[in-house]
Scaffold this motif. Structure first.
Motif, short mmCIF file in Angstrom:
data_model
loop_
_atom_site.label_atom_id
_atom_site.label_comp_id
_atom_site.label_asym_id
_atom_site.label_seq_id
_atom_site.Cartn_x
_atom_site.Cartn_y
_atom_site.Cartn_z
N HIS A 91 -17.43 2.51 -12.96
CA HIS A 91 -17.27 1.81 -12.82
C HIS A 91 -18.07 1.57 -11.34
N GLU B 194 -4.78 -2.46 -14.67
CA GLU B 194 -7.00 -1.48 -13.82
C GLU B 194 -6.86 -0.87 -15.10
N TRP C 198 -14.50 1.96 -4.55
CA TRP C 198 -14.72 2.66 -3.56
C TRP C 198 -13.81 3.97 -4.15
P1 FAD Z 1 -14.33 -3.52 -7.14
O1 FAD Z 1 -14.04 -3.23 -5.84
O2 FAD Z 1 -15.20 -3.90 -8.56
O3 FAD Z 1 -13.09 -3.70 -8.28
C1 FAD Z 1 -12.66 -4.40 -9.50
C2 FAD Z 1 -11.46 -3.15 -9.98
O4 FAD Z 1 -11.99 -4.48 -11.60
C3 FAD Z 1 -11.64 -1.94 -10.48
O5 FAD Z 1 -10.90 -0.82 -10.41
C4 FAD Z 1 -12.47 -2.56 -11.98
O6 FAD Z 1 -11.93 -1.04 -12.94
C5 FAD Z 1 -11.01 -2.85 -12.33
N1 FAD Z 1 -11.45 -3.79 -13.86
C6 FAD Z 1 -12.91 -3.94 -13.78
N2 FAD Z 1 -12.71 -4.59 -15.10
C7 FAD Z 1 -11.10 -4.64 -15.66
C8 FAD Z 1 -10.86 -4.79 -16.71
N3 FAD Z 1 -10.92 -5.42 -17.90
N4 FAD Z 1 -10.11 -4.55 -17.37
C9 FAD Z 1 -8.70 -3.92 -16.55
N5 FAD Z 1 -9.48 -3.49 -14.97
C10 FAD Z 1 -10.99 -4.11 -14.50
N6 FAD Z 1 -17.84 -3.46 1.37
C11 FAD Z 1 -17.99 -3.22 2.83
O7 FAD Z 1 -17.32 -4.59 3.26
N7 FAD Z 1 -18.27 -2.74 3.48
C12 FAD Z 1 -19.33 -2.08 2.95
O8 FAD Z 1 -20.45 -1.19 3.83
C13 FAD Z 1 -20.00 -1.89 1.62
N8 FAD Z 1 -20.66 -1.61 1.30
C14 FAD Z 1 -21.08 -1.01 -0.86
C15 FAD Z 1 -21.92 -0.47 -0.75
C16 FAD Z 1 -22.01 -0.62 -2.38
C17 FAD Z 1 -23.05 0.30 -2.57
C18 FAD Z 1 -22.15 -1.52 -2.88
C19 FAD Z 1 -21.98 -1.16 -4.18
C20 FAD Z 1 -20.79 -2.15 -2.50
C21 FAD Z 1 -20.41 -2.31 -0.87
N9 FAD Z 1 -19.40 -3.04 -0.45
C22 FAD Z 1 -19.17 -2.78 0.66
C23 FAD Z 1 -18.65 -4.70 -1.25
C24 FAD Z 1 -17.75 -3.66 -2.18
O9 FAD Z 1 -17.96 -4.18 -3.83
C25 FAD Z 1 -16.60 -4.36 -2.16
O10 FAD Z 1 -15.67 -4.18 -0.79
C26 FAD Z 1 -15.10 -4.40 -2.87
O11 FAD Z 1 -15.33 -3.08 -2.77
C27 FAD Z 1 -15.30 -5.42 -3.95
O12 FAD Z 1 -14.00 -5.05 -4.78
P2 FAD Z 1 -13.66 -6.46 -6.31
O13 FAD Z 1 -11.84 -5.89 -6.37
O14 FAD Z 1 -14.41 -7.55 -5.99
O15 FAD Z 1 -14.15 -5.01 -6.89
#
Ligand code: FAD
Length: 423
Positions: free
Chosen positions: A56, A34, A43
Motif C-alpha cells: 500500500h 481497513e 504513513w
Molecule cells: P492512504 O494514506 O493511502 O490511506 C488509505 C487507507 O485505505 C489505507 O490504510 C489502506 O490500507 C486502506 N484501503 C485501501 N483500499 C481498501 C479496501 N479495499 N478495503 C479496506 N481498506 C482499504 N502528505 C503530507 O501531508 N505531507 C507530506 O510530506 C507528504 N509526502 C508524501 C510523500 C509520498 C511519497 C506520498 C506517496 C504521499 C505523500 N503525502 C504527503 C500524501 C499522503 O498520501 C497523504 O498525506 C495522506 O496520508 C493520504 O491519506 P489517505 O487517507 O487519503 O490515503
C-alpha cells in the motif's frame, strides 16, 4: 433514528471522517473497514515490497515530509512544536496513532478487512438508495455483506502505479522499478540512473539516489527546474526508447543506463465499485463528482482525497466536516443540475488554463479557494487553514522551487499572524 455509515480506509482521510462522525454518536452508527492491521495508510511504512497481498505505502526509508509540520496537521490537533519543520515519516505515523487515541477512534476500526464490493440498492420501503458493502477478512475467502445508508471512500490515491508504455522497455537489461517500490538508495551505488518524471517524489528520489549514484538523469518534458542541482544530477528530455543497455531521449541523445525509476505517478483504483455506483474514471478524472468528492448521481456516496497537490490533512478535514454536516441535515447540497453545472465549469476552467484532462483534480493554489467555497457552502465558521499557514505553505513552495536540495534545512515558527525562521 441512527444513520449507518461505512468508511473505507483508516489513513489520514478515513481518520478525519471518523473524528467528525464520532462527535455525533446519537446520529451516526459507523464503522471503518481497513485492510491492513494498523492505522496510517501511506504513513504505515513497509520495508518489504514483495507481499503477495500488494504494497500500500509508497514511502521510502529516509523520507521526510515536504510540507512543514506547522501547516500539515489537522485543524485543532497540531503536531508538536519541537525540532525541525520537515519530519521523518515515522513521526507522522506516531501523530496519527496519537490522533486516534486522542479522539478514541480505535473502537470504530475493523482491521484486516478488505472491502471488495460497494453496490447501491433501492430500499423497498423508502425508495431511498442504500449501500451493500461486502468485505473479506484478509487471509480468508468468506465474504460478509452489510447494509449502510452512506459510504465514504478514503482508500488513498498513491497505491496503483501508472506504468507508461515506452518503446523497447521489454528489451532493457537493467532494472526498472516504479517509485512506489523504491525504499533505499543502496542498490544504485556507482550506477547511471534515470528517474522519469519530475513530480515531488521524482525529485526527492533523484536527490537521494544522487548521493550514491555515478549519474542521475531527471527525464521529463516540462520546463526546466529553477533549482541548482548537485553536479552528478542533470535534467534531460523525456524518453524516446529504451535499448538493451542505454536510453535514447527525445532530444536525440543516447546514454548508457543501468537503472530506471519510473516516478510517473498513480492511477485511481476503485475496483470495488459496482457499475451502478455510476462513477467513471477517464484519464484519471473521477466523475461525476460535486466539488471533487460527492457522487452527483448518488450523494450518499462520497470520496475523500481525490484532489492532489494539496495540504492533505486539513483538506480532508474540510471535506469531512462539510459532508457530515450535510448528512446531519445542517447543510444543503445544490440541485443535481447545479452540481453538474459546477463540475463542468470547474473542468472547463482547468482545460482552458492549459491543464490536461488527467489534471482535473489538480489543486495547488486553487486549494485555498476550495476550502473557502466549502466553508461557505456549509455555512461553517472559521477555516481549516488560517491565512498565516496558507502563506507559510506558499512560501515553502517557493523555497522548494529555488533550492530543492536545501529547503528542508530551514525550520519555521508561527507566532500569531506571522511566521519566522526558527533559530
Ligand atoms: P492512504 O494514506 O493511502 O490511506 C488509505 C487507507 O485505505 C489505507 O490504510 C489502506 O490500507 C486502506 N484501503 C485501501 N483500499 C481498501 C479496501 N479495499 N478495503 C479496506 N481498506 C482499504 N502528505 C503530507 O501531508 N505531507 C507530506 O510530506 C507528504 N509526502 C508524501 C510523500 C509520498 C511519497 C506520498 C506517496 C504521499 C505523500 N503525502 C504527503 C500524501 C499522503 O498520501 C497523504 O498525506 C495522506 O496520508 C493520504 O491519506 P489517505 O487517507 O487519503 O490515503
Amino acid at each position: 433514528m441512527t444513520m449507518k455509515v461505512c468508511v473505507i480506509g483508516a489513513g489520514a482521510a478515513g481518520l478525519a471522517v471518523a473524528r467528525h462522525l464520532a462527535s455525533n454518536p446519537e446520529l451516526f452508527d459507523f464503522v471503518v473497514w481497513e485492510k491492513s492491521d494498523t492505522i496510517g495508510g501511506q504513513w504505515n511504512y513497509t520495508e518489504d515490497v514483495s507481499s503477495k497481498d500488494g504494497v500500500h505505502s509508497s514511502l521510502y526509508s529516509n523520507m521526510t515530509t515536504n510540507i512543514p509540520k506547522e501547516v500539515m496537521g489537522f485543524p485543532g490537533y497540531p503536531f508538536h512544536t519541537e525540532g525541525s519543520s520537515f519530519i521523518h515519516h515515522t513521526e507522522v505515523q506516531n501523530y496519527l496513532i496519537n490522533f486516534v487515541d486522542h479522539f478514541s477512534l480505535k473502537k470504530y476500526i475493523n482491521f484486516g478487512y478488505k472491502v471488495c464490493e460497494v453496490k447501491p440498492i433501492k430500499d423497498e420501503l423508502s425508495d431511498a438508495v442504500k449501500w451493500n458493502v461486502s468485505v473479506m477478512k484478509i487471509g480468508c475467502k468468506t465474504v460478509e455483506t452489510d447494509q449502510y445508508d452512506n459510504v465514504i471512500i478514503c482508500n488513498g490515491r498513491y497505491t496503483n502505479p501508472y506504468i507508461p508504455d515506452i518503446l523497447g522497455m521489454e528489451t532493457f537489461k537493467g532494472d526498472i522499478i516504479h517509485s512506489h517500490y523504491y525504499r533505499k538508495n543502496v542498490s544504485y551505488v556507482d550506477k547511471n540512473v534515470v528517474c522519469l518524471g519530475r513530480g515531488p517524489s521524482g525529485l526527492d528520489i533523484s536527490l537521494e539516489i544522487g548521493q550514491v549514484a555515478k549519474k542521475v538523469f531527471i527525464s521529463h518534458n516540462k520546463s526546466n527546474l529553477e533549482s541548482p542541482l548537485p553536479d552528478n544530477i542533470c535534467q534531460i528530455t523525456g524518453i524516446t526508447r529504451m535499448n538493451e543497455n542505454s536510453i535514447t531521449f527525445n532530444d536525440g541523445q543516447t546514454f548508457q543506463v543501468d537503472s530506471v525509476v519510473l516516478c510517473t505517478g498513480y492511477m485511481f483504483d476503485f475496483a470495488f465499485l459496482h457499475k451502478d455506483c455510476k462513477i467513471k474514471i477517464q484519464e484519471n478524472r473521477v466523475t461525476p463528482l460535486f466539488k471533487h468528492f460527492i457522487n452527483i448521481e448518488h450523494p450518499s456516496l462520497a470520496f475523500l482525497g481525490v484532489p492532489f497537490t494539496v495540504c492533505p490533512f486539513p483538506f480532508y478535514d474540510t471535506q469531512a466536516k462539510y459532508y457530515i454536516k450535510y448528512l446531519e441535515g445542517k447543510a444543503d447540497l445544490p440541485s443535481k443540475e447545479e452540481m453538474y453545472a459546477d463540475e463542468a465549469k470547474d473542468f472547463s476552467v482547468r482545460l482552458e488554463s492549459g491543464l490536461p484532462v488527467r489534471h482535473a483534480h489538480f489543486m495547488s493554489t486553487r486549494q485555498w479557494g476550495y476550502h473557502d467555497d466549502i466553508y461557505q457552502l456549509g455555512s461553517m465558521s472559521g477555516t481549516a487553514v488560517s491565512k498565516v499557514l496558507r502563506l507559510l505553505y506558499d512560501y515553502i513552495h517557493q523555497t522548494r522551487v529555488k533550492d530543492l536540495a536545501n529547503y528542508k534545512k530551514l525550520s519555521y515558527v508561527v507566532e500569531g499572524d506571522t511566521f519566522k525562521l526558527k533559530n
